[in-house]
Design a protein around this motif. Structure first.
Motif, PDB file in Angstrom:
ATOM      1  N   GLN A 394      -8.419  -2.481   5.504  1.00  0.00           N
ATOM      2  CA  GLN A 394      -8.327  -2.684   4.200  1.00  0.00           C
ATOM      3  C   GLN A 394      -6.913  -2.263   3.561  1.00  0.00           C
ATOM      4  O   GLN A 394      -6.097  -2.884   2.606  1.00  0.00           O
ATOM      5  N   LEU A 395      -6.469  -1.172   4.003  1.00  0.00           N
ATOM      6  CA  LEU A 395      -5.105  -0.955   3.638  1.00  0.00           C
ATOM      7  C   LEU A 395      -4.090  -1.664   4.174  1.00  0.00           C
ATOM      8  O   LEU A 395      -3.052  -1.989   3.668  1.00  0.00           O
ATOM      9  N   ARG A 396      -4.289  -2.288   5.276  1.00  0.00           N
ATOM     10  CA  ARG A 396      -3.333  -3.209   5.982  1.00  0.00           C
ATOM     11  C   ARG A 396      -3.593  -4.497   5.050  1.00  0.00           C
ATOM     12  O   ARG A 396      -2.332  -5.347   5.034  1.00  0.00           O
ATOM     13  N   LEU A 397      -4.438  -4.994   4.813  1.00  0.00           N
ATOM     14  CA  LEU A 397      -4.772  -6.228   3.645  1.00  0.00           C
ATOM     15  C   LEU A 397      -4.094  -6.066   2.281  1.00  0.00           C
ATOM     16  O   LEU A 397      -3.897  -7.098   1.753  1.00  0.00           O
ATOM     17  N   ALA A 398      -4.123  -4.582   1.986  1.00  0.00           N
ATOM     18  CA  ALA A 398      -3.518  -4.619   0.632  1.00  0.00           C
ATOM     19  C   ALA A 398      -1.997  -4.059   0.779  1.00  0.00           C
ATOM     20  O   ALA A 398      -1.532  -3.535  -0.365  1.00  0.00           O
ATOM     21  N   ARG A 399      -1.298  -4.481   1.656  1.00  0.00           N
ATOM     22  CA  ARG A 399       0.256  -3.815   1.667  1.00  0.00           C
ATOM     23  C   ARG A 399       1.022  -4.626   0.754  1.00  0.00           C
ATOM     24  O   ARG A 399       1.794  -3.987   0.003  1.00  0.00           O
ATOM     25  N   SER A 400       0.680  -5.914   0.395  1.00  0.00           N
ATOM     26  CA  SER A 400       1.537  -6.261  -0.729  1.00  0.00           C
ATOM     27  C   SER A 400       1.117  -6.093  -1.941  1.00  0.00           C
ATOM     28  O   SER A 400       1.724  -6.764  -2.902  1.00  0.00           O
ATOM     29  N   LEU A 401      -0.134  -5.668  -2.371  1.00  0.00           N
ATOM     30  CA  LEU A 401      -0.423  -5.361  -3.454  1.00  0.00           C
ATOM     31  C   LEU A 401      -0.241  -3.893  -4.021  1.00  0.00           C
ATOM     32  O   LEU A 401      -0.248  -3.765  -5.222  1.00  0.00           O
ATOM     33  N   ALA A 402      -0.010  -3.173  -3.132  1.00  0.00           N
ATOM     34  CA  ALA A 402       0.189  -1.638  -3.354  1.00  0.00           C
ATOM     35  C   ALA A 402       1.736  -1.419  -4.146  1.00  0.00           C
ATOM     36  O   ALA A 402       2.632  -1.877  -3.985  1.00  0.00           O
ATOM     37  N   GLU A 403       1.653  -0.397  -5.051  1.00  0.00           N
ATOM     38  CA  GLU A 403       2.859  -0.052  -5.871  1.00  0.00           C
ATOM     39  C   GLU A 403       3.551   1.178  -5.126  1.00  0.00           C
ATOM     40  O   GLU A 403       2.592   1.937  -4.514  1.00  0.00           O
ATOM     41  N   ASP A 404       4.604   1.486  -5.172  1.00  0.00           N
ATOM     42  CA  ASP A 404       5.179   2.589  -4.581  1.00  0.00           C
ATOM     43  C   ASP A 404       5.231   3.865  -5.342  1.00  0.00           C
ATOM     44  O   ASP A 404       6.303   4.313  -5.992  1.00  0.00           O
ATOM     45  N   LEU A 405       3.980   4.536  -5.327  1.00  0.00           N
ATOM     46  CA  LEU A 405       3.844   5.769  -5.929  1.00  0.00           C
ATOM     47  C   LEU A 405       4.469   7.057  -5.166  1.00  0.00           C
ATOM     48  O   LEU A 405       3.681   7.855  -4.686  1.00  0.00           O
ATOM     49  N   ARG A 406       5.843   6.920  -5.022  1.00  0.00           N
ATOM     50  CA  ARG A 406       6.420   7.967  -4.366  1.00  0.00           C
ATOM     51  C   ARG A 406       6.712   9.255  -5.078  1.00  0.00           C
ATOM     52  O   ARG A 406       6.740   9.209  -6.231  1.00  0.00           O
ATOM     53  N   ARG A 407       6.778  10.375  -4.264  1.00  0.00           N
ATOM     54  CA  ARG A 407       6.953  11.647  -4.807  1.00  0.00           C
ATOM     55  C   ARG A 407       8.472  11.759  -5.061  1.00  0.00           C
ATOM     56  O   ARG A 407       9.341  11.130  -4.611  1.00  0.00           O
ATOM     57  N   PRO A 408       8.975  12.714  -5.720  1.00  0.00           N
ATOM     58  CA  PRO A 408      10.350  12.799  -6.223  1.00  0.00           C
ATOM     59  C   PRO A 408      11.149  12.964  -5.068  1.00  0.00           C
ATOM     60  O   PRO A 408      12.361  12.656  -4.948  1.00  0.00           O
ATOM     61  N   TRP A 409      10.676  13.581  -3.841  1.00  0.00           N
ATOM     62  CA  TRP A 409      11.568  13.823  -2.672  1.00  0.00           C
ATOM     63  C   TRP A 409      11.370  12.779  -1.738  1.00  0.00           C
ATOM     64  O   TRP A 409      12.020  12.912  -0.528  1.00  0.00           O
TER      65      TRP A 409
END
Length: 483
Positions: A394-409
């Protein structure tokens, strides 16, 4: 010049039209594969995907919002639930798969261990080889071993498409089990339309530890090619010379010692490629080399003379390794005995892509918690393994749907290049827009449980590690076997 790894795209060369629809359809199909305790197993998979951090224990997943049932139902689903694994395998295989530029599918095969050294009541454990931090620090630790097959993606990535997982029984032959597993995966790929008769052969990539010639002989009727690493002390043979006038015709030619350059003939092909990571990579290839097999071990019952399994040996050397480590030559063996100069570089580059499967194993264990639960029965371990595989799919299928919630570092990544951990970080937002086929929990009250002060009089039996339990010996009362 840098390494040019063949490009891979989705099935048919076209990306998915709507990833959200593909994800919703796969979730419905996964729910249909659950036959017993289906609601709790489905919500348990969502809990693995939407948990705030790494999965450490099963009981903590019952506290997530996605898991609407209690911890008792969670353990009941793992221990007594049922998944139609064959149907789930066909569902996962039918999803879009990455391909090379020429349309070939590259599959990586490897074994990962679920270590259970302190579980003498868990049956069907075997000794698992575990590498140590220093030289000569390898250990054999009891646990369950699983053989995984995954489709590889292009370039330097941490994504793979896991297609199958089989638990290795202590009494089974690992090579025979792997050959049967590969045969079943190839049949499902052909049934799903991913491979046709006029398509290039499927490339199977292995690391060291596999009996590559035996696998090539067992899969000779399949549209596959074997590529794997061999130890640096192996000895192979050249083709037999023409027969003489007298005596028995020879079956083997001169020996080729990997560790003795004096036994080497001039290579049939030599290529040099300048890379950004390893400097100049030189690949030398010798065609039509085979191991000398005898009627011993696994070939003892083979009818007639042992077969001659020819292949191509590739010796890969680089200038340097990351971290200023001393580079050692890598020996590869391909089941194609006539590999040309235009395919040598392609083969060793695709072998390097095999290590992307190690990132998947790390994701399974450190983030999704594949080996975290203390499960007793191997059947429950199989259910939990497939839940983790479905979560990763499911993570592989949602690759184009996820936002880049990255950490500050953390460094920002372009869309479509997020790691599995970052996609999982944004999956709760995607989950809110997905339909949930699981029904609402019914109100209930917990049972009375064991009466206070009573003791458990039915002790769980202990099982040996890597051995079949003996049933012909009756032990004295009060004595139990230990692992």
């Amino acid at each position: 010049m840098s390494i040019s790894v063949p490009d891979m795209t989705a099935v048919g060369g076209q990306p998915s039209i709507d990833a959200r629809v593909d994800l919703a359809v796969f979730r419905e199909q996964f729910y249909d594969c659950l036959t017993t305790r289906r609601d709790v197993l489905f919500e348990l998979t969502d809990a693995v995907l939407c948990a705030g951090g790494a999965v450490r224990t099963l009981v903590e997943l019952s506290l997530t919002l996605e898991h609407r049932r209690g911890h008792g139902a969670l353990y009941d689903g793992i221990n007594c639930g049922r998944i139609e694994v064959d149907r789930l395998r066909r569902t996962v295989t039918a999803l879009p798969l990455p391909r090379c530029g020429d349309g070939a599918i590259v599959l990586a095969v490897d074994v990962s261990a679920w270590l259970r050294p302190d579980a003498p009541t868990s049956p069907q454990r075997s000794f698992c080889h575990v590498y140590g931090r220093g030289k000569g620090q390898a250990q054999l630790i009891p646990g369950w071993q699983y053989s995984f097959i995954a489709a590889l993606e292009p370039g330097r990535t941490s994504w793979t498409a896991v297609l199958d997982a089989v638990r290795l029984h202590p009494d089974e032959d690992p090579t025979a089990v792997t050959a049967a597993q590969i045969r079943n995966v190839v049949d499902r790929l052909r049934a799903a339309g991913h491979h046709r008769d006029d398509d290039p052969d499927i490339l199977l990539v292995f690391d060291a530890g596999y009996d590559l010639p035996r696998l090539a002989f067992a899969l000779a009727d399949q549209p596959v090619r074997i590529l794997g690493r061999m130890r640096g002390d192996r000895v192979l043979c050249f083709p037999a010379p023409p027969p003489g006038r007298t005596g028995r015709p020879p079956r083997h030619g001169a020996q080729f010692h990997f560790a003795d350059p004096t036994t080497w003939t001039p290579p049939a092909t030599t290529t040099a490629t300048v890379t950004d990571r390893y400097g100049t990579a030189v690949a030398e290839a010798w065609n039509r080399l085979h191991p000398r097999l005898t009627h011993r071990g696994v070939w003892a019952a083979h009818p007639g003379p042992p077969p001659i399994v020819e292949g191509t040996v590739i010796r890969l050397t680089v200038e340097h390794l990351p971290g200023d480590r001393h580079p050692a030559p890598v020996w590869l063996w391909c089941s194609d005995p006539t590999v040309g100069a235009d395919h040598v570089d392609r083969l060793w580059q695709m072998f390097l892509r095999r290590f992307d499967l190690e990132h998947t194993f790390r994701m399974f264990k450190q983030t999704l918690g594949w080996t975290a639960p203390k499960i007793r029965s191997p059947e429950a371990a199989d259910r939990w393994t497939w839940i983790v595989i479905v979560a990763h799919t499911q993570l592989r299928l949602a690759r184009s749907l996820a936002e880049d919630l990255r950490r500050p570092w953390e460094r920002p990544r372009p869309p479509g290049r997020l790691t599995p951990a970052r996609v999982r970080r944004g999956f709760p937002h995607i989950h809110r827009t997905m339909p949930t086929p699981a029904g609402a929990p019914r109100p209930s009250r917990p049972g009375p449980g064991r009466p206070f002060g009573s003791k458990n009089t039915r002790r769980a039996p202990h099982h040996h590690v890597g051995k079949r339990d003996r049933t012909d010996v009756q032990e004295p009362a009060g004595v139990s076997r230990t692992g």
